[in-house]
Scaffold this active site. Structure first.
Site, mmCIF file in Angstrom:
data_model
loop_
_atom_site.group_PDB
_atom_site.id
_atom_site.type_symbol
_atom_site.label_atom_id
_atom_site.label_comp_id
_atom_site.label_asym_id
_atom_site.label_seq_id
_atom_site.Cartn_x
_atom_site.Cartn_y
_atom_site.Cartn_z
ATOM 1 N N LYS A 140 1.900 -3.846 6.957
ATOM 2 C CA LYS A 140 2.337 -3.935 5.558
ATOM 3 C C LYS A 140 3.831 -3.594 5.436
ATOM 4 C CE LYS A 140 -0.678 -4.451 2.650
ATOM 5 N NZ LYS A 140 -1.391 -5.634 2.118
ATOM 6 N N TYR A 168 -2.500 -1.261 10.821
ATOM 7 C CA TYR A 168 -2.591 -2.018 9.573
ATOM 8 C C TYR A 168 -1.432 -1.641 8.647
ATOM 9 C CZ TYR A 168 -3.644 -2.220 4.605
ATOM 10 O OH TYR A 168 -3.518 -2.363 3.248
ATOM 11 N N HIS A 169 -1.231 -0.340 8.447
ATOM 12 C CA HIS A 169 -0.140 0.074 7.555
ATOM 13 C C HIS A 169 1.217 -0.389 8.091
ATOM 14 C CE1 HIS A 169 -3.297 2.978 6.128
ATOM 15 N NE2 HIS A 169 -2.807 2.566 4.970
ATOM 16 N N THR A 228 0.833 -1.205 0.000
ATOM 17 C CA THR A 228 0.000 0.000 0.000
ATOM 18 C C THR A 228 0.867 1.254 0.000
ATOM 19 O OG1 THR A 228 -1.416 1.367 1.440
ATOM 20 C CG2 THR A 228 -0.257 -0.445 2.487
#
Lengths: 402, 402
Positions: free
Chosen positions: A193, A189-190, A152
């Site tokens: 990643k 969440y980021h 992302t």
């Protein structure tokens, strides 16, 4: 050594029941590749837990696969299970022996990851351990397989310099090196990643795996070539505060007469792309694989917009179609800069032949038309943001007795 | 706002039964702080599973705590449990309300993390989820608490530029920003420490927590002020291929007449420090806390050496003491550069007052003397490296049928 792919490849899609995973499976199947999907239906389960649902009435995975076989004559294999279960994943990889793995199989919502300790742990466990299991299966079963991992743009955050594609050449004290681009992820969440990227880069450097990390922008849209006009094949469309992304949410709000909820000033600028371009990009990555030992990063978006610009665009398109659309600046539930420099390089996919779909009023109107068909299914209550990035700003917290 | 610590603080030490955690607990207790330790004895369990053991005959945690109370009149509280168990950790934090948490509670062996998928998953699960649980407990229970986290210099790897302390100012296309220093971790354990740093940095940026990340070099030595001459208080000393670090291992090899096993060329250069300096550094960090919202990184080592230089030093010291010491270059089980640029900044702890212990023949001789007392306990079989970073180089792997 780059291995040039044959016309037909064995393509394993993790998260093949999802918003992007399912249309990707159809695309590769339509092209004549042998496709298998893995899913544990966690997105469906999370929606049930939050009393929300896809706008579109998606069918079960089996029904969709049957419908596709009837329509196309092609078979998609399905494996139901958790990629956090290393034995299960290893069995699937060892039996199918994929030449390409396309990995969408993660918890992909920033607000979900910020809801509670339990949700944060679930997110990082699912994403990091699932991907780690995959790296071992690739190493031990199919070391030549090309891993295409959905990353992302949110891994980079909003640094005050131009964002490059994965790596940056740094000159420092008279020396220089090309190193991973520094990351400032904006949610847990980021962060997960970023952890994945670190692990995959490691596996390429140390084990010689080949991987492409697609640092994707915010995706919008519903239809793809294979699903357009085929309701039994339609993919999910989320608009709720947890799983909905900004442009999709605005379009739903316009249709149901809800003000477009802009978080804070609306100067937050991000990269965006159409769901059709996601499929183009993944195909381009698959047909132009990374070299053995290479960890390749593409910034996968076509245009940059601020949230306020998108709200304006949806308001104009809505007005054209006869909707009264109001834009409302609500208190930002996230901790993020609302006005910042943002310029992200995104040339590598264009160099491979990506033909971008440009976002304009006409395209927004087509999304609105697609939404209108299902407007009776909208759960309006689920749209307002409730998950705060920093609940401590609101609630009293226990502090040390002193 | 910096909160200046009071003379006596509540100090919670995670991993308080370990090589560094236990001497740290004694140090803070000796200084009059209120100390509680958390441990799940995983290091003791891993040794049992591998049929290895500490060189030093460490006592149980309870015996050590009792011995310390008899000697000093001071009490150390012990909480036995897993920090991966968020409920347990939250209860401990909520009840003790620490002003400082010193976090050693991780799986800290690079070779262990590379042994198998299971060991890699265990490492990343223990380290990432344990630390994530801690961040939530700090946010919700003691948001003003200062987190001192043991990181590692191994997070940086060996870039071709000077390594800075956590952050680097990057000039790029006419703009500049100070961003996290790019990481090239060299094992899946080191990857997990990078993940931790990303999560802790996030918690400081978004929740306003205060943290110091101590990117520590390779520690050597056995005795500290509190344990010297007190065998019932002695800390563990590992020399096996999994948990032993290079200088400690060389000293044991010299004593038992085993060639010093240099992996590959021996040009691998790293930062090193004495266990006494670890305690100095942690104390300096605790008494000079990070500001609220600050994520501060110190590179915690005192001197750089190549592995070949250390082997030479141990050979000379051993010869002085009458040992015949041979140096043997064995095939490198790791995937790493054996000859590379290495220059890492480490001024921040010196600025706070660190007085480095310098490594020389005399110090090596004192370590050798300490080892001699326990030479009958050495398990010689456990020293040879067996864990390969890339087993695929040796064993046949399944490849796709084509």
């Amino acid at each position: 050594m780059i291995r040039y792919p044959r016309a037909a490849m064995r393509v394993l899609i993790l998260g093949g029941d999802g918003y992007l995973g399912w249309p990707t499976a159809l695309r590769f199947s339509a092209r004549g590749h042998e496709v298998a999907v893995v899913d544990n239906f966690s997105r469906r389960r999370w929606h049930q837990e939050q009393s929300t649902d896809s706008l579109t009435p998606i069918r079960s995975l089996t029904e969709r696969i049957d419908a596709w076989r009837e329509l196309s004559g092609r078979q998609i294999a399905a494996h139901v299970g958790d990629i956090e279960d290393g034995e299960f994943l290893d069995r699937v990889v060892g039996e199918f022996l994929p030449e390409v793995v396309i990995h969408y199989g993660e918890q992909a919502s920033a607000p979900y990851s910020m809801q509670s300790r339990q949700a944060a742990v679930e997110t990082q466990y699912t994403n990091v351990i699932g991907t780690l299991n995959l790296l071992f299966s690739l190493r031990d079963r199919v070391p030549d397989c090309h891993l295409i991992k959905l990353g992302t743009m949110g891994e980079y955050g909003t640094p005050d310099i131009d964002i490059e594609e994965g790596f940056i050449e740094i000159e420092h004290k008279g020396r220089s090196d090309t190193l991973p681009f520094p990351k400032l992820p904006g949610s847990l969440y980021h962060c997960s990643k970023v952890h994945d990227s670190t692990n995959i880069h490691f596996a390429c450097r140390i084990w010689g795996l080949r991987a492409t990390d697609l640092n994707q922008g915010v995706v919008y849209g519903i239809e793809t070539d294979e699903t357009a006009g085929q309701e039994q094949l339609i993919t999910r469309f989320d608009y709720d505060e947890t799983f909905g992304t900004v442009l999709n949410r605005f379009c739903v709000q316009a249709v149901i007469g809800h003000p477009l909820t802009v978080y804070g000033e609306g100067g937050q600028t991000r990269g965006f792309l159409n769901i059709r371009d996601t499929l183009q990009c993944v195909e381009l990555a698959a047909t132009n694989p990374a070299a053995s030992g290479e960890f390749r990063v593409f910034n996968q978006f076509t245009e940059q917009f601020s949230v306020a610009e998108l709200a304006d665009l949806v308001r104009q398109a809505g007005n054209h179609l006869g909707y009264e659309v109001e834009v409302q600046n609500v208190e930002n539930p996230r901790v993020e800069l609302e006005s910042h420099y943002y310029n992200a390089t995104h040339t590598k996919l264009l160099d491979l032949g990506l033909e971008p779909t440009h976002l304009g009023e006409e395209l927004v109107e087509s999304i609105i038309h697609a939404i209108e068909r299902y407007k009776d299914r909208v759960i309006a209550d689920a749209i307002e943001p409730r998950t705060r990035w920093n609940p401590g700003e609101l609630e009293g917290r226990i502090v040390p007795a002193s």
